[in-house]
Design a protein around this motif. Structure first.
Motif, PDB file in Angstrom:
ATOM      1  N   GLU A 229       0.830  -1.195   0.000  1.00 21.55           N
ATOM      2  CA  GLU A 229       0.000   0.000   0.000  1.00 21.55           C
ATOM      3  C   GLU A 229       0.873   1.257   0.000  1.00 21.55           C
ATOM      4  O   GLU A 229       0.615   2.208  -0.722  1.00 21.55           O
ATOM      5  CB  GLU A 229      -0.883  -0.030   1.244  1.00 21.55           C
ATOM      6  CG  GLU A 229      -2.075   0.885   1.211  1.00 21.55           C
ATOM      7  CD  GLU A 229      -2.913   0.674   2.459  1.00 21.55           C
ATOM      8  OE1 GLU A 229      -3.093   1.640   3.197  1.00 21.55           O
ATOM      9  OE2 GLU A 229      -3.359  -0.473   2.679  1.00 21.55           O
ATOM     10  N   ARG A 230       1.910   1.217   0.832  1.00 22.03           N
ATOM     11  CA  ARG A 230       2.768   2.394   0.931  1.00 22.03           C
ATOM     12  C   ARG A 230       3.546   2.633  -0.354  1.00 22.03           C
ATOM     13  O   ARG A 230       3.800   3.770  -0.750  1.00 22.03           O
ATOM     14  CB  ARG A 230       3.752   2.224   2.098  1.00 22.03           C
ATOM     15  CG  ARG A 230       3.091   2.370   3.446  1.00 22.03           C
ATOM     16  CD  ARG A 230       4.090   2.235   4.559  1.00 22.03           C
ATOM     17  NE  ARG A 230       5.165   3.216   4.462  1.00 22.03           N
ATOM     18  CZ  ARG A 230       6.234   3.193   5.236  1.00 22.03           C
ATOM     19  NH1 ARG A 230       6.364   2.253   6.139  1.00 22.03           N
ATOM     20  NH2 ARG A 230       7.169   4.108   5.108  1.00 22.03           N
ATOM     21  N   VAL A 231       3.914   1.531  -1.022  1.00 22.04           N
ATOM     22  CA  VAL A 231       4.673   1.691  -2.267  1.00 22.04           C
ATOM     23  C   VAL A 231       3.831   2.374  -3.333  1.00 22.04           C
ATOM     24  O   VAL A 231       4.291   3.278  -4.029  1.00 22.04           O
ATOM     25  CB  VAL A 231       5.157   0.313  -2.784  1.00 22.04           C
ATOM     26  CG1 VAL A 231       5.709   0.450  -4.192  1.00 22.04           C
ATOM     27  CG2 VAL A 231       6.215  -0.257  -1.855  1.00 22.04           C
ATOM     28  N   TRP A 232       2.580   1.953  -3.449  1.00 25.57           N
ATOM     29  CA  TRP A 232       1.746   2.461  -4.541  1.00 25.57           C
ATOM     30  C   TRP A 232       0.831   3.609  -4.125  1.00 25.57           C
ATOM     31  O   TRP A 232       0.059   4.114  -4.937  1.00 25.57           O
ATOM     32  CB  TRP A 232       0.893   1.340  -5.127  1.00 25.57           C
ATOM     33  CG  TRP A 232       1.690   0.162  -5.549  1.00 25.57           C
ATOM     34  CD1 TRP A 232       1.682  -1.077  -4.991  1.00 25.57           C
ATOM     35  CD2 TRP A 232       2.651   0.091  -6.611  1.00 25.57           C
ATOM     36  NE1 TRP A 232       2.563  -1.896  -5.625  1.00 25.57           N
ATOM     37  CE2 TRP A 232       3.165  -1.212  -6.625  1.00 25.57           C
ATOM     38  CE3 TRP A 232       3.113   1.020  -7.556  1.00 25.57           C
ATOM     39  CZ2 TRP A 232       4.139  -1.621  -7.539  1.00 25.57           C
ATOM     40  CZ3 TRP A 232       4.087   0.611  -8.462  1.00 25.57           C
ATOM     41  CH2 TRP A 232       4.589  -0.693  -8.452  1.00 25.57           C
ATOM     42  N   ALA A 233       0.932   4.010  -2.862  1.00 26.91           N
ATOM     43  CA  ALA A 233       0.032   5.044  -2.364  1.00 26.91           C
ATOM     44  C   ALA A 233       0.153   6.330  -3.178  1.00 26.91           C
ATOM     45  O   ALA A 233       1.243   6.823  -3.443  1.00 26.91           O
ATOM     46  CB  ALA A 233       0.340   5.336  -0.899  1.00 26.91           C
TER      47      ALA A 233
ATOM     48  N   ALA B 158      12.536   5.967  -8.289  1.00 32.38           N
ATOM     49  CA  ALA B 158      12.255   7.182  -9.076  1.00 32.38           C
ATOM     50  C   ALA B 158      11.171   8.030  -8.425  1.00 32.38           C
ATOM     51  O   ALA B 158      11.194   9.257  -8.504  1.00 32.38           O
ATOM     52  CB  ALA B 158      11.837   6.794 -10.490  1.00 32.38           C
ATOM     53  N   HIS B 159      10.209   7.384  -7.784  1.00 35.87           N
ATOM     54  CA  HIS B 159       9.074   8.121  -7.219  1.00 35.87           C
ATOM     55  C   HIS B 159       9.248   8.430  -5.742  1.00 35.87           C
ATOM     56  O   HIS B 159       8.323   8.879  -5.085  1.00 35.87           O
ATOM     57  CB  HIS B 159       7.782   7.336  -7.422  1.00 35.87           C
ATOM     58  CG  HIS B 159       7.345   7.295  -8.849  1.00 35.87           C
ATOM     59  ND1 HIS B 159       8.002   6.541  -9.806  1.00 35.87           N
ATOM     60  CD2 HIS B 159       6.328   7.918  -9.493  1.00 35.87           C
ATOM     61  CE1 HIS B 159       7.404   6.692 -10.965  1.00 35.87           C
ATOM     62  NE2 HIS B 159       6.386   7.518 -10.812  1.00 35.87           N
ATOM     63  N   LEU B 160      10.445   8.190  -5.212  1.00 36.37           N
ATOM     64  CA  LEU B 160      10.625   8.367  -3.776  1.00 36.37           C
ATOM     65  C   LEU B 160      11.151   9.753  -3.427  1.00 36.37           C
ATOM     66  O   LEU B 160      10.761  10.344  -2.434  1.00 36.37           O
ATOM     67  CB  LEU B 160      11.598   7.306  -3.255  1.00 36.37           C
ATOM     68  CG  LEU B 160      11.390   6.881  -1.811  1.00 36.37           C
ATOM     69  CD1 LEU B 160       9.999   6.347  -1.616  1.00 36.37           C
ATOM     70  CD2 LEU B 160      12.425   5.845  -1.428  1.00 36.37           C
ATOM     71  N   ARG B 161      12.034  10.266  -4.274  1.00 40.26           N
ATOM     72  CA  ARG B 161      12.695  11.533  -3.958  1.00 40.26           C
ATOM     73  C   ARG B 161      11.742  12.667  -3.589  1.00 40.26           C
ATOM     74  O   ARG B 161      11.902  13.287  -2.540  1.00 40.26           O
ATOM     75  CB  ARG B 161      13.597  11.945  -5.131  1.00 40.26           C
ATOM     76  CG  ARG B 161      14.823  11.074  -5.277  1.00 40.26           C
ATOM     77  CD  ARG B 161      15.776  11.287  -4.117  1.00 40.26           C
ATOM     78  NE  ARG B 161      16.738  10.190  -4.035  1.00 40.26           N
ATOM     79  CZ  ARG B 161      16.481   9.057  -3.405  1.00 40.26           C
ATOM     80  NH1 ARG B 161      15.319   8.866  -2.826  1.00 40.26           N
ATOM     81  NH2 ARG B 161      17.381   8.107  -3.356  1.00 40.26           N
ATOM     82  N   PRO B 162      10.788  12.959  -4.432  1.00 46.46           N
ATOM     83  CA  PRO B 162       9.922  14.118  -4.120  1.00 46.46           C
ATOM     84  C   PRO B 162       9.137  13.888  -2.842  1.00 46.46           C
ATOM     85  O   PRO B 162       9.384  14.493  -1.849  1.00 46.46           O
ATOM     86  CB  PRO B 162       8.990  14.195  -5.325  1.00 46.46           C
ATOM     87  CG  PRO B 162       8.968  12.809  -5.880  1.00 46.46           C
ATOM     88  CD  PRO B 162      10.316  12.250  -5.625  1.00 46.46           C
TER      89      PRO B 162
END
Lengths: 234, 234
Positions: free
Chosen positions: A179-183, A230-234
């Motif tokens: 859930e946290r990964v795709w949230a 890739a989607h973690l930084r922001p």
DNA sequence: ATTGCAGAGTGGTCGGACCACTCGGCGTGC
DNA sequence: GCACGCCGAGTGGTCCGACCACTCTGCAAT
């Protein structure tokens, strides 16, 4: 002279109960003496006994049944590793990447083993989950999608026939983590890619080709890992 | 009407404390309100609060300092996975084989990564442990031998730079497990073989050769696994 | 023989009391 | 002024005794 430290009563009680199990005074599935009895036997208060029991319950060693007594669990790996799902619940984001890296070591190996020993029935059940996953994904219930995805991988790992492996894997791929990964990302673009990965894995399993299965599983986890990075930084 | 089940007070308190952490009311390393305060805030007895705190302490989420207060841990993987050493303490023998199989998946991969990224200093420290291990083994202190062996593998895994991996690996290769594997067997014959394995692993690391390192690590775990399988039946 | 219902026994929760430990501040001595 | 040491307030650790909620067993009525 000797130790200046005083061992806390509760911790000592934990050790004593573990000792009872270790020396076989109570075996798996068996009932422990009453809280009140243990209290008298160890010379500590019932409250301390309860805290000790709670510790061992959390560790998956004991199981409490209200009104019926305290029992030793079967002591199977899934009992003892159940606790470790918290990792995915409270860990900071960077840790999630680490978790995926560990999965990248485990899942391909497990998939390869499954390719070598899965029965036709196993493969059918795995494929069935995959069908439901894609059905769900085409409709409008993104919530269940993750559950089926987890189920797909879980069943593959279970077919490897190693309960400890299954338990470790379960801890590393809990619903909460997914859930946290795709949230916050509907991730439409990547969904199709993931489905293709899944199909490829299933085909490799049907071919009974361990190396192909390992490669497909590696590619899959790697894709998730790169996406998350890739989607973690922001 | 709704749920006929009443959630136990203690469990509910566990959730409430976890929620406090989840929403950031208290962050890692920070102090929790007093047991007595929490008791009043949640409207439950102090004993129940204590049991909830003990649960979270066992899970590695909280840390209690007598006289000073209750603190949230750093929530690092090694905090949260510490508990899982019980696996090696209470599991029946067949599970030990499963544990080794899981190590066979993890350790080679970790060793390969280390081969690619270890510094010269890392390698020196790893080699140092190995020297001490062989020294100890030639003398008459079999007790420490296992500790150095564990240290050798642990340092290798640590150099892979993944804290979650290190924590999982630590749980799968606790001193207790090692002790149980070798208990009752001086295992003189196999000791030399293991040393040779270790040397080979270290050489592969020094060569910065991931594939050689992976192969050497696999062979090593496999040797232990086969030995255990052979000596388990009787 | 089956069903239903108490009663005993078990864990679950509570409240209050006291002990053990930590820490910060105040005072003493240098 | 500074360092040391003491002490008290505050915190977790343990104990006790009471009562509630639940389970299971055995007896009784059918």
């Amino acid at each position: 002279m000797s130790e200046g430290v005083r061992t806390p009563v509760t911790q000592r009680t934990v050790e004593q109960i573990k000792a009872m199990i270790a020396i076989g005074e109570v075996g798996p599935q068996q009932r422990l003496p009453t809280e009140r009895d243990l209290s008298a036997r160890f010379g500590v208060s019932r409250g301390s006994v309860r805290e000790a029991i709670r510790t061992l319950t959390t560790l998956g060693v004991l199981e409490v049944r209200h009104g019926a007594g305290v029992y030793v669990t079967a002591l199977r790996p899934d009992d003892l590793l159940e606790a470790f799902g918290v990792l995915s619940e409270v860990s900071p984001d960077p840790t999630l990447l680490e978790v995926l890296q560990v999965r990248r070591m485990i899942e391909p190996a497990a998939t390869a083993i499954t390719a070598a020993r899965a029965t036709d029935e196993d493969l059918d059940r795995i494929g069935e989950v995959l069908d439901r996953l894609e059905d769900t994904d085409r409709s409008a219930e993104p919530g269940d999608s993750g559950a089926f995805d987890l189920g797909f991988h879980r069943r593959i790992v279970e077919c490897a026939g190693n309960a400890t492996l299954s338990a470790v894997h379960a801890g590393l791929s809990s619903p909460t983590l997914n859930e946290r990964v795709w949230a916050g990302h509907d991730a439409e673009g990547i969904a199709r890619d993931l489905h293709e990965d899944h199909r490829r894995i299933l085909e490799a399993l049907r071919d009974r080709d361990p190396e192909a299965a390992r490669a497909a599983a590696t590619a899959h986890v790697l894709r998730v890992e790169r996406w998350l990075r890739a989607h973690l930084r922001p």
